[in-house]
Design an enzyme around this catalytic site. Structure first.
Site, short mmCIF file in Angstrom:
data_model
loop_
_atom_site.label_atom_id
_atom_site.label_comp_id
_atom_site.label_asym_id
_atom_site.label_seq_id
_atom_site.Cartn_x
_atom_site.Cartn_y
_atom_site.Cartn_z
N THR A 14 35.95 61.86 42.32
CA THR A 14 34.50 61.76 42.18
C THR A 14 33.87 63.11 41.91
O THR A 14 32.94 63.23 41.11
CB THR A 14 33.88 61.11 43.44
OG1 THR A 14 34.47 59.83 43.63
CG2 THR A 14 32.38 60.97 43.32
N CYS A 15 34.38 64.13 42.56
CA CYS A 15 33.83 65.48 42.39
C CYS A 15 33.98 65.94 40.94
O CYS A 15 33.08 66.56 40.39
CB CYS A 15 34.53 66.45 43.33
SG CYS A 15 34.45 65.95 45.07
#
Length: 163
Positions: free
Chosen positions: A48-49
């Site tokens: 996600t980052c």
């Protein structure tokens, strides 16, 4: 106790990469006299980052600066070498400053630590975003992985526009 709006950031040490190698910075070095869009990720190169959280700030860097943000800082409990490599991978040059917080001390002193030992990642930082003016928290948002909406660049832009 978790840091709140109106609190001054605690003294801490951060690391960034320079042409001469890792460089140590203090809280004052990073935040004094500036409006900073600060966001933290649980880990560099994590799904996600890398797919949305950091890219959102890269994409909206100009809009944030137009709203009065002097610096956009991504912080993670990683070392300066990893943060630099991730920044290169994500094409952050000139848009987002990659800052390492290798020992999670800032995360712990702000009450924003996240224990991911069961996942093999050790102590990390929660996913959060802050608007910081001259070292004082003006806004803060946190959320649990894997989402990155309340702490994303678009949410921060909305908050700055509403202020």
């Amino acid at each position: 106790m978790t840091i709140s709006v109106g609190d001054r950031l605690p003294e801490a040490s951060f690391m960034t990469m320079t042409a001469d190698g890792p460089n140590k910075l203090s809280t004052a070095d990073v935040f004094a006299g500036k409006t900073v869009a600060l966001f933290a990720v649980p880990g560099a190169f994590t799904p996600t980052c890398s797919a949305s959280h950091l890219p959102g700030y890269v994409q909206h860097a100009d809009a944030l600066r137009e709203k009065g943000v002097d610096d956009i800082i991504c912080i993670s409990v990683n070392d300066a070498f990893v943060m630099t490599a991730w920044g290169i991978d994500q094409n952050v040059e000139g848009r987002v400053r990659m800052v390492a917080e290798g020992s999670a001390l800032f995360a712990k002193t702000t009450g924003l630590e996240l224990d991911l030992t069961e996942r093999g990642l050790g102590m990390r930082s929660q996913r959060f975003s802050m608007i910081v003016e001259n070292g004082v928290v003006k806004d803060i948002a946190t959320e649990d992985p894997p989402t990155a909406e309340a702490t994303g660049a678009e949410a921060m832009l909305d908050k700055i526009a509403a202020a």
